[in-house]
Design a protein around this motif. Structure first.
Motif, PDB file in Angstrom:
ATOM      1  N   LYS A  64       8.902  -0.862  -7.094  1.00 48.74           N
ATOM      2  CA  LYS A  64      10.160   0.184  -6.731  1.00 48.74           C
ATOM      3  C   LYS A  64      10.866   0.798  -7.581  1.00 48.74           C
ATOM      4  O   LYS A  64      11.131   2.137  -7.487  1.00 48.74           O
ATOM      5  N   SER A  65      11.289   0.381  -8.792  1.00 42.04           N
ATOM      6  CA  SER A  65      11.801   0.801  -9.823  1.00 42.04           C
ATOM      7  C   SER A  65      10.765   2.122 -10.576  1.00 42.04           C
ATOM      8  O   SER A  65      11.326   3.072 -11.035  1.00 42.04           O
ATOM      9  N   VAL A  66       9.248   1.574 -10.506  1.00 43.11           N
ATOM     10  CA  VAL A  66       8.422   2.767 -11.059  1.00 43.11           C
ATOM     11  C   VAL A  66       8.586   3.988 -10.070  1.00 43.11           C
ATOM     12  O   VAL A  66       8.664   5.304 -10.548  1.00 43.11           O
ATOM     13  N   LEU A  67       8.545   3.555  -8.729  1.00 44.05           N
ATOM     14  CA  LEU A  67       8.712   4.632  -7.568  1.00 44.05           C
ATOM     15  C   LEU A  67       9.932   5.507  -7.936  1.00 44.05           C
ATOM     16  O   LEU A  67       9.829   6.865  -8.021  1.00 44.05           O
ATOM     17  N   LEU A  68      10.957   4.953  -8.210  1.00 41.21           N
ATOM     18  CA  LEU A  68      12.309   5.880  -8.421  1.00 41.21           C
ATOM     19  C   LEU A  68      12.357   6.425  -9.414  1.00 41.21           C
ATOM     20  O   LEU A  68      13.132   7.704  -9.719  1.00 41.21           O
ATOM     21  N   ALA A  69      11.629   5.660 -10.677  1.00 43.40           N
ATOM     22  CA  ALA A  69      11.700   6.686 -11.795  1.00 43.40           C
ATOM     23  C   ALA A  69      11.152   7.907 -11.567  1.00 43.40           C
ATOM     24  O   ALA A  69      11.340   9.076 -11.987  1.00 43.40           O
ATOM     25  N   LEU A  70       9.862   7.933 -11.002  1.00 42.55           N
ATOM     26  CA  LEU A  70       9.013   9.147 -10.815  1.00 42.55           C
ATOM     27  C   LEU A  70       9.658  10.034  -9.909  1.00 42.55           C
ATOM     28  O   LEU A  70       9.511  11.279  -9.937  1.00 42.55           O
ATOM     29  N   GLU A  83       0.964  -1.154  -0.081  1.00 44.11           N
ATOM     30  CA  GLU A  83      -0.112   0.098   0.197  1.00 44.11           C
ATOM     31  C   GLU A  83       0.846   1.220   0.084  1.00 44.11           C
ATOM     32  O   GLU A  83       0.516   2.364  -0.793  1.00 44.11           O
ATOM     33  N   ALA A  84       1.865   1.348   0.812  1.00 48.94           N
ATOM     34  CA  ALA A  84       2.991   2.544   0.904  1.00 48.94           C
ATOM     35  C   ALA A  84       3.364   2.664  -0.342  1.00 48.94           C
ATOM     36  O   ALA A  84       3.411   4.360  -0.786  1.00 48.94           O
ATOM     37  N   LEU A  85       4.018   1.802  -0.952  1.00 49.68           N
ATOM     38  CA  LEU A  85       4.495   2.125  -2.200  1.00 49.68           C
ATOM     39  C   LEU A  85       3.559   2.495  -3.421  1.00 49.68           C
ATOM     40  O   LEU A  85       3.893   3.468  -4.035  1.00 49.68           O
ATOM     41  N   VAL A  86       2.399   1.823  -3.470  1.00 48.52           N
ATOM     42  CA  VAL A  86       1.464   2.294  -4.166  1.00 48.52           C
ATOM     43  C   VAL A  86       0.950   3.712  -4.030  1.00 48.52           C
ATOM     44  O   VAL A  86       0.872   4.368  -4.944  1.00 48.52           O
ATOM     45  N   GLU A  87       0.768   4.047  -2.669  1.00 42.60           N
ATOM     46  CA  GLU A  87       0.293   5.484  -2.481  1.00 42.60           C
ATOM     47  C   GLU A  87       1.121   6.392  -2.884  1.00 42.60           C
ATOM     48  O   GLU A  87       0.984   7.390  -3.595  1.00 42.60           O
ATOM     49  N   GLU A  88       2.472   6.071  -2.869  1.00 42.11           N
ATOM     50  CA  GLU A  88       3.315   7.185  -3.089  1.00 42.11           C
ATOM     51  C   GLU A  88       3.479   7.165  -4.554  1.00 42.11           C
ATOM     52  O   GLU A  88       3.931   8.352  -5.151  1.00 42.11           O
ATOM     53  N   ILE A  89       3.422   6.193  -5.402  1.00 40.19           N
ATOM     54  CA  ILE A  89       3.561   6.282  -6.841  1.00 40.19           C
ATOM     55  C   ILE A  89       2.606   6.855  -7.401  1.00 40.19           C
ATOM     56  O   ILE A  89       2.547   7.888  -8.418  1.00 40.19           O
ATOM     57  N   LEU A  90       1.252   6.701  -6.721  1.00 40.03           N
ATOM     58  CA  LEU A  90      -0.049   7.703  -7.227  1.00 40.03           C
ATOM     59  C   LEU A  90       0.146   9.092  -6.953  1.00 40.03           C
ATOM     60  O   LEU A  90       0.001   9.864  -7.782  1.00 40.03           O
ATOM     61  N   LEU A 107      -1.080  -1.404 -11.619  1.00 36.76           N
ATOM     62  CA  LEU A 107      -1.077   0.124 -11.274  1.00 36.76           C
ATOM     63  C   LEU A 107      -0.943   0.922 -12.560  1.00 36.76           C
ATOM     64  O   LEU A 107      -1.318   2.201 -12.601  1.00 36.76           O
ATOM     65  N   ALA A 108      -0.724   0.277 -13.916  1.00 35.43           N
ATOM     66  CA  ALA A 108      -0.815   0.946 -14.844  1.00 35.43           C
ATOM     67  C   ALA A 108      -1.798   1.349 -15.543  1.00 35.43           C
ATOM     68  O   ALA A 108      -3.110   1.113 -15.054  1.00 35.43           O
ATOM     69  N   ASP A 109      -1.871   2.643 -16.379  1.00 39.16           N
ATOM     70  CA  ASP A 109      -2.969   3.522 -16.773  1.00 39.16           C
ATOM     71  C   ASP A 109      -3.410   2.686 -17.997  1.00 39.16           C
ATOM     72  O   ASP A 109      -4.618   2.646 -18.488  1.00 39.16           O
ATOM     73  N   PHE A 110      -2.467   2.190 -18.450  1.00 35.91           N
ATOM     74  CA  PHE A 110      -2.911   1.471 -19.907  1.00 35.91           C
ATOM     75  C   PHE A 110      -1.945   0.263 -20.026  1.00 35.91           C
ATOM     76  O   PHE A 110      -0.682   0.431 -19.930  1.00 35.91           O
ATOM     77  N   VAL A 111      -2.403  -0.823 -20.449  1.00 34.27           N
ATOM     78  CA  VAL A 111      -1.497  -2.046 -20.594  1.00 34.27           C
ATOM     79  C   VAL A 111      -2.043  -2.481 -22.031  1.00 34.27           C
ATOM     80  O   VAL A 111      -2.914  -2.522 -22.301  1.00 34.27           O
TER      81      VAL A 111
END
Ligand code: 13P
Ligand code: SF4
Length: 330
Positions: free
Chosen positions: A296-302, A8-15, A38-42
């Motif tokens: 994690k890598s999506v979070l770091l990218a953002l 949840e924490a990771l997802v919240e931060e990505i969003l 989590l993606a907007d489009f797959v």
């Protein structure tokens, strides 16, 4: 959202960061379940190219492999395209170069059945052009920007036949996948000149594997990706791109399917068809590069706005011509 439980924490931060950066997350059908969720489009390569070209967002986080992010950067130079994992490459895209010597692949991890040295260094796209000067070059999107820039038109597994048929010439060069080229050859009266590239995930499947899977699951329909060998496609019930498989499974009255592509597709197949049963053709049809991207890598990218994919202007402009030509073919 089961797949995101405990994160949840990771997802919240990505969003939160996604909102702040006004970013859109695009994910290929082979991505990890939680990244797809989590993606907007797959989608498949063609859908992702079309979406990237049409998006209004300022930032695209491309969860896939490098050539996909590169295509997005070529099509939308005004946007910032991020590739969360720089090492997420497609080995097949490295199998052809315009003129410089390419890497020689002796074997791939997990590709033990037929270790072999396929690509003689003396051949390049320039050589094949010189040998067939009147034949246009159709480049699979699984190529580098430089190769696209030196080609006439791009294609994906979803539209290769349409692209070949759209050309006025009777002789067409299809690079780099020998299996996709063979599939195109079966579906056109034009003469296809192929390159010897291949996808190690799909090319490792033998006809025997396909027949055994059918024996294990009698009554199940076999869907196969055109990156599989021709002898595998011979025994398939349907040959199509990853998103083509999603459409086929949904529309079919059959209840059970064998999935002849990377196992990441099973997530969407099962989610979108809870009443149907899906079996991987081989459990080891895993593309390690597609799995490199994590939450994690999506979070770091953002968070760090890393890794920005940029294509030099002259290459970008020429590669865009080839991609645009493909996108115009409906
Ligand atoms: P699709 O375009 O069918 O999604 O395939 C992309 C790919 O990399 C296949 O290995
Ligand atoms: Fe490349 Fe094959 Fe992975 Fe697709 S599955 S990205 S073609 S290595």
């Amino acid at each position: 959202m089961e797949v995101l439980q405990g994160q949840e924490a990771l997802v919240e931060e990505i969003l939160r960061l996604k909102e702040q950066r006004r970013a859109v997350l695009l994910a290929h059908n082979y991505q990890r379940d939680e990244v797809q969720e989590l993606a907007d489009f797959v989608g498949d390569s063609l859908e992702l190219s079309r979406t990237a070209a049409a998006l209004r967002a300022q930032v695209i986080v491309f969860c896939g492999v490098d050539f996909m992010a590169e295509s997005a950067a070529i099509l939308s130079p005004e946007k910032t395209v991020l590739l969360p994992e720089l090492g997420a490459t497609c080995p097949m895209a490295e199998m052809i170069r315009v003129s410089a010597p390419r890497k020689v692949w002796k074997t791939f991890p997990g590709y033990r059945e037929q270790p072999r040295l396929i690509f003689p260094l003396e051949f390049t796209l320039r050589d094949i052009r010189a040998q067939y000067p009147r034949a246009p070059v159709v480049a699979y999107v699984n190529t580098t920007a430089e190769v696209k820039a030196a080609s006439d038109v791009c294609c994906t597994s979803a539209n290769v036949v349409k692209v070949v048929e759209s050309l006025p010439e009777e002789e067409v060069i299809c690079i780099p996948d020998r299996n996709l080229a063979a599939w195109a050859q079966r579906n056109t009266s034009k003469r296809i000149i192929a390159w010897d590239g291949f996808c190690h995930v799909h090319d490792r499947v033998s006809r025997e594997d396909a027949l055994q899977a059918k024996e294990r699951h009698p009554g199940a329909l076999l869907m196969a990706h055109p990156e599989c060998r021709p002898e595998v496609l011979d025994v398939a019930d349907h040959v199509t791109s990853t998103s083509g498989m999603l459409r086929f499974a949904k529309a079919s009255s059959a209840r059970e399917f064998i999935v002849g592509t990377e196992v990441g597709l099973l997530y969407r197949l099962r989610k979108e068809n809870p009443e149907k049963v899906f079996h991987p053709l081989r459990k080891d049809m895993i593309c390690p590069n597609m799995k490199k991207t994590t939450l994690k890598s999506v979070l770091l990218a953002l968070r760090q706005m890393r890794h920005v994919i940029e294509v030099p202007q002259d290459v970008r402009q020429r590669a865009k011509v080839a991609l645009d030509r493909m996108l115009q073919i409906r």
